[in-house]
Every structure is written in structure tokens, then in C-alpha cells.
Design an enzyme around this catalytic site. Structure first.
Site, PDB file in Angstrom:
ATOM      1  N   HIS A   1      41.818  55.443  49.175  1.00  0.00           N
ATOM      2  CA  HIS A   1      41.510  56.574  48.302  1.00  0.00           C
ATOM      3  C   HIS A   1      42.560  56.627  47.212  1.00  0.00           C
ATOM      4  CE1 HIS A   1      40.411  60.606  47.003  1.00  0.00           C
ATOM      5  NE2 HIS A   1      39.289  60.390  47.652  1.00  0.00           N
TER       6      HIS A   1
ATOM      7  N   ASP B   1      33.496  58.861  53.226  1.00  0.00           N
ATOM      8  CA  ASP B   1      32.266  58.063  53.278  1.00  0.00           C
ATOM      9  C   ASP B   1      32.159  57.229  54.550  1.00  0.00           C
ATOM     10  OD1 ASP B   1      31.250  58.979  50.847  1.00  0.00           O
ATOM     11  OD2 ASP B   1      32.609  57.663  49.762  1.00  0.00           O
TER      12      ASP B   1
HETATM   13  C1  LIG Z   1      38.788  54.214  46.435  1.00  0.00           C
HETATM   14  C2  LIG Z   1      39.537  53.069  45.783  1.00  0.00           C
HETATM   15  C3  LIG Z   1      38.778  52.616  44.540  1.00  0.00           C
HETATM   16  C4  LIG Z   1      40.913  53.588  45.372  1.00  0.00           C
HETATM   17  O1  LIG Z   1      41.600  52.515  44.934  1.00  0.00           O
HETATM   18  P1  LIG Z   1      42.898  52.515  44.014  1.00  0.00           P
HETATM   19  O2  LIG Z   1      43.689  53.746  44.121  1.00  0.00           O
HETATM   20  O3  LIG Z   1      42.481  52.101  42.646  1.00  0.00           O
HETATM   21  O4  LIG Z   1      43.711  51.394  44.745  1.00  0.00           O
HETATM   22  P2  LIG Z   1      43.658  49.875  44.411  1.00  0.00           P
HETATM   23  O5  LIG Z   1      42.255  49.420  44.146  1.00  0.00           O
HETATM   24  O6  LIG Z   1      44.675  49.636  43.348  1.00  0.00           O
HETATM   25  O7  LIG Z   1      44.131  49.245  45.794  1.00  0.00           O
HETATM   26  C5  LIG Z   1      45.494  49.182  46.217  1.00  0.00           C
HETATM   27  C6  LIG Z   1      45.605  48.088  47.277  1.00  0.00           C
HETATM   28  O8  LIG Z   1      44.829  48.468  48.415  1.00  0.00           O
HETATM   29  C7  LIG Z   1      43.774  47.527  48.622  1.00  0.00           C
HETATM   30  N1  LIG Z   1      42.580  48.269  48.964  1.00  0.00           N
HETATM   31  C8  LIG Z   1      42.206  49.474  48.475  1.00  0.00           C
HETATM   32  N2  LIG Z   1      41.077  49.853  49.054  1.00  0.00           N
HETATM   33  C9  LIG Z   1      40.736  48.881  49.907  1.00  0.00           C
HETATM   34  C10 LIG Z   1      39.665  48.706  50.797  1.00  0.00           C
HETATM   35  N3  LIG Z   1      38.711  49.641  50.882  1.00  0.00           N
HETATM   36  N4  LIG Z   1      39.614  47.591  51.533  1.00  0.00           N
HETATM   37  C11 LIG Z   1      40.566  46.646  51.460  1.00  0.00           C
HETATM   38  N5  LIG Z   1      41.612  46.758  50.624  1.00  0.00           N
HETATM   39  C12 LIG Z   1      41.691  47.849  49.859  1.00  0.00           C
HETATM   40  C13 LIG Z   1      43.604  46.800  47.309  1.00  0.00           C
HETATM   41  O9  LIG Z   1      43.040  45.524  47.454  1.00  0.00           O
HETATM   42  C14 LIG Z   1      45.027  46.756  46.835  1.00  0.00           C
HETATM   43  O10 LIG Z   1      45.715  45.764  47.578  1.00  0.00           O
HETATM   44  P3  LIG Z   1      46.783  44.794  46.876  1.00  0.00           P
HETATM   45  O11 LIG Z   1      47.849  45.739  46.369  1.00  0.00           O
HETATM   46  O12 LIG Z   1      47.195  43.893  47.969  1.00  0.00           O
HETATM   47  O13 LIG Z   1      46.033  44.132  45.765  1.00  0.00           O
HETATM   48  C15 LIG Z   1      39.683  51.889  46.770  1.00  0.00           C
HETATM   49  O14 LIG Z   1      40.448  52.278  47.878  1.00  0.00           O
HETATM   50  C16 LIG Z   1      38.334  51.318  47.193  1.00  0.00           C
HETATM   51  O15 LIG Z   1      37.764  50.490  46.483  1.00  0.00           O
HETATM   52  N6  LIG Z   1      37.823  51.741  48.380  1.00  0.00           N
HETATM   53  C17 LIG Z   1      36.518  51.279  48.826  1.00  0.00           C
HETATM   54  C18 LIG Z   1      35.420  52.101  48.168  1.00  0.00           C
HETATM   55  C19 LIG Z   1      35.341  53.495  48.729  1.00  0.00           C
HETATM   56  O16 LIG Z   1      35.369  53.699  49.941  1.00  0.00           O
HETATM   57  N7  LIG Z   1      35.186  54.459  47.832  1.00  0.00           N
HETATM   58  C20 LIG Z   1      35.057  55.866  48.190  1.00  0.00           C
HETATM   59  C21 LIG Z   1      36.265  56.628  47.744  1.00  0.00           C
HETATM   60  S1  LIG Z   1      36.188  58.294  48.318  1.00  0.00           S
END
Ligand SMILES: CC(C)(COP(=O)(O)OP(=O)(O)OC[C@H]1O[C@@H](n2cnc3c(N)ncnc32)[C@H](O)[C@@H]1OP(=O)(O)O)[C@@H](O)C(=O)NCCC(=O)NCCS
Length: 373
Positions: free
Chosen positions: A258, A309
Site C-alpha cells: 500500500h 482487497d
Molecule cells: C499499491 C501499490 C501500487 C503501492 O505501491 P508503491 O507505494 O508505489 O510501492 P512500489 O511500487 O514503489 O513498491 C515498493 C517495493 O515493494 C514491492 N511491492 C509493492 N507491492 C508489491 C506486491 N503487491 N507484490 C510484490 N512486491 C510488491 C515493489 O516491487 C518494490 O520492491 P523493490 O523496492 O524491490 O523494487 C503496490 O503495493 C501494488 O502494486 N500492490 C498490488 C496492487 C494492489 O493490491 N493494489 C490495491 C491497493 S489498496
């Protein structure tokens, strides 16, 4: 810009003020903890709280619910439109079109004062379940279900879709999920609604745009992809190997992580117990075992907790709902938060217009067309 501040994805940026919710000390809507609201209140009370600022009295709630059921009718041309859109169109795309189309029939569509916006929000809150159910049932050749006005919001929503009145446990589980989805400060779809509102545009435009933002798999669309994960894993025995392989191949596991909750999403904890109860009642806890194993490994390996979710996909599955309904159900609840933000933004408006950092070519001269190669 010499003193520019640049935060990709606006991470950590305070982009505005809100009195609607905070995530500073757990999640609170207008001061009430989400745990208390999920336990003590029903979704329509939460909707009233977000729209009006205070929890309703019994009388206010009764009035609110009767206005809600009176507004549930869809204009005939909207029903026809939904039935005639391509069968392959996704449920979120259809819902976005349906909401936009409802705006054409709302006599207050272009009125922007507080009461007009509340009226429109209540109409949409009543109409969205009808839009979701109408499309779902038509595309399956099922007859429409007429709302009776006697059921709770959650029970009515389930009955409109499935044609069956849910029992008390299912009704309560759905109601809690609606409460948990209702509001979440400056998430991507809410921010979208506020940007649209900040230009002086109307509530239907803001909500239509917000639906488009919610659809994405990194936001609301995640709840549908979570079910695909659980189906792919299939059995508890496969879960540990599957998740270790997925993480080592850098796969993003839907339902985890998140932008703002780095240690845990309080909403996920609340919904997990409802999932367990529904699974035990079915006498099949396989999905719970799969989910527990994946949670443990993702936490150990990546330090990532599940978000809302993750349990909501299982919850909707246990309620007998098809996957394509999951994100539309998020809309059925979040429309309240969006509308409350539209009202808040329009009452204290400043055009939202940030800057960008330029990464294109340096200044250059135009070569006249005949001389270009
Ligand atoms: C929600 C989300 C977009 C937030 O991401 P963010 O704050 O932008 O964080 P980042 O995308 O920069 O991720 C940070 C690190 O965690 C990892 N990560 C984040 N979410 C992950 C997931 N669901 N599965 C695996 N790895 C994940 C990224 O690969 C990254 O790793 P790295 O530093 O080794 O490259 C992200 O966690 C995600 O894509 N989750 C899955 C989709 C989801 O469940 N969305 C609903 C949100 S309520």
C-alpha cells in the site's frame, strides 16, 4: 525551477486538506475509528456521516433510507443503453458509462451547491446497485429484480444481483465491506474526483472520472486480480511454492502493499474474521489456508502486509458473487467518499494544477516543412 520539489507519484505530498478521514492513528471517518463504525454502525449510517458530517438519529436515518430507495429507479433510456452496449465490455466500463448517462436525466446535474450535491450523491448511491445488477442480469438472460425498499442497503444490493435474499451473516459481511470501502482520504480515484471538481465541473463528471481511476489494477481493480491469484494457486499445498516462485520472479502479488500503510491496513484485519466465518460456515476453508500461507510468506520475504482487497475478494467469493462484480461493488460504496470530497473541494476550492519537470529536448528551431528530411 530552482527550488523545485519533486516526488514521483506525489508520494508523501500533502496535496490538500480534508475533514473526512485520516489514516494518522488507524483509519477514522470524521473522527470515528473504522473498527467502531464496522462494529456499531450500518453502511447507510456511515454514508450519512460522510455526506452530512454527523451520524444520523433514528429519524434522520429513516428519512435518508426512504429517499435512497425512492431514488433507486433508473431512467428507461439508461436501462436500454446498458442492454445495448457490447457484451464483451467490462463491468467497470459499463458502470462508468451508466453513471455518466444517469447525469443526463438528473435535473440538478449542473447545480453545484451543497444540497444539490448531496441530492445527487444520494441518487447515485441508490442507482449504482441498480446499474450493476441491471447489466449483470441482462447479460445472463436473467429477469430484473425489483427492490422492495424493506431490505437493508447491503441485503438489497445482494438480492438485486443474485435474486436471493441473503441470510443475516452474509448481509452483515457485505455491509461491513461497504463501510470499509467507503472513504480513504486522497487515494487515486478520490484525488481524480477532486481534480475534476477543482475546475468547477460537476459531480457526475467527477464520479465518472473517479470510476475510471478506480478500475486500474493498482487501485480498486486489485480485488478482481486477487481472486485470479487464489484460483491459480488452487490448493493449500501449492501456496508456499507458488508464492516463493512468484516473488523470486519479481511478480507483483495483487492485494499486498500500500502506498500509505506500510505496516498494515486496518481494514484488512477487520474483514479477515468475516472471511474465516463465512468459509467455516461453508465447510471449506481451503481459500483461508491458501491466503494465510501467502500472507505469511509475503510478510517474511518482502515485509508487505495485505491490503483491503486481499480479504474482500474472498469475502465476495463466499457471498456467491462473480469476480467481475468485485470492483463495481467497491464503487457502490466509494461513491459516498467521492461525493463527500466533491462537496468539500467545491466549498473550499482552489484549482488543482501542479507543475511537471520537463525532460524533453532543449530549445530548438523549426525546420520548414519542405526542408525536413
Ligand atoms: C499499491 C501499490 C501500487 C503501492 O505501491 P508503491 O507505494 O508505489 O510501492 P512500489 O511500487 O514503489 O513498491 C515498493 C517495493 O515493494 C514491492 N511491492 C509493492 N507491492 C508489491 C506486491 N503487491 N507484490 C510484490 N512486491 C510488491 C515493489 O516491487 C518494490 O520492491 P523493490 O523496492 O524491490 O523494487 C503496490 O503495493 C501494488 O502494486 N500492490 C498490488 C496492487 C494492489 O493490491 N493494489 C490495491 C491497493 S489498496
Amino acid at each position: 525551477m530552482a527550488d523545485e520539489a519533486y516526488y514521483p507519484g506525489l508520494e508523501g505530498v500533502i496535496a490538500g486538506e480534508t475533514a473526512l478521514s485520516t489514516i494518522e492513528d488507524g483509519l477514522r471517518y470524521r473522527g470515528y475509528s473504522i473498527e467502531d463504525l464496522a462494529r456499531e454502525a450500518q453502511f447507510p449510517e456511515v454514508a450519512y456521516l460522510l455526506l452530512y458530517g454527523e451520524l444520523p438519529t433514528s429519524e434522520e436515518l429513516a428519512d435518508f433510507q426512504s429517499i435512497l430507495s425512492e431514488s433507486a429507479d433508473l431512467p428507461g433510456p439508461v436501462v436500454d443503453l446498458l442492454a445495448n452496449l457490447p457484451v464483451h465490455a467490462g463491468a467497470m466500463d459499463i458502470l462508468r458509462t451508466g453513471i455518466s448517462a444517469c447525469g443526463h436525466f438528473d435535473p440538478q446535474a449542473d447545480e453545484h451547491d451543497r444540497q444539490a450535491n448531496i441530492n445527487k450523491a444520494v441518487r447515485l448511491l441508490g442507482q449504482i446497485p441498480m446499474l450493476i445488477a441491471a447489466r449483470y442480469r441482462t447479460t445472463r438472460g436473467l429477469p430484473p429484480v425489483t427492490p422492495t425498499g424493506e431490505l437493508s442497503f447491503a441485503a438489497n444490493l445482494l438480492q438485486l444481483i443474485t435474486g436471493r435474499q441473503p441470510d443475516a451473516t452474509a448481509e452483515r459481511a457485505m455491509d461491513v465491506s461497504l463501510t470499509l470501502y467507503a472513504e480513504h482520504e486522497f487515494n487515486a480515484s478520490t484525488f481524480t474526483a477532486r481534480v475534476v471538481t477543482s475546475t468547477g465541473s460537476d459531480l457526475y463528471s467527477a464520479v465518472t472520472a473517479a470510476v475510471g481511476a478506480l478500475k486500474g489494477p493498482l487501485h480498486g481493480g486489485a480485488n478482481e486480480r486477487v481472486m485470479a491469484v487464489l484460483e491459480e494457486v488452487a490448493t493449500p499445498d501449492n501456496a508456499e511454492g507458488w508464492v516463493r516462485r512468484a516473488l523470486s520472479s519479481k511478480r507483483r502479488i495483487m492485494g499486498f502493499g500500500h502506498r500509505v500503510y506500510k505496516t498494515g491496513d486496518p481494514r484488512a484485519d477487520i474483514l479477515r474474521s468475516y472471511c474465516r466465518e463465512l468459509a467455516e460456515r461453508r465447510g471449506d476453508t481451503d481459500l483461508e489456508e491458501i491466503a494465510d500461507t501467502i500472507e505469511r510468506v509475503v510478510r517474511d520475504e518482502k515485509g508487505l502486509p495485505p491490503n483491503l482487497d486481499w480479504p474482500s475478494a474472498r469475502l465476495y467469493h463466499y457471498l456467491g458473487l462473480e469476480v467481475e462484480l468485485y470492483t463495481p461493488l467497491f464503487v457502490a460504496s466509494r461513491v459516498v467518499g467521492w461525493a463527500a470530497h466533491v462537496i468539500e473541494q467545491s466549498e473550499s476550492n482552489r484549482l488543482i494544477r501542479p507543475r511537471s519537470r520537463y525532460t524533453g529536448p532543449a530549445p530548438r528551431n523549426i525546420v520548414p516543412l519542405p526542408e525536413r528530411e
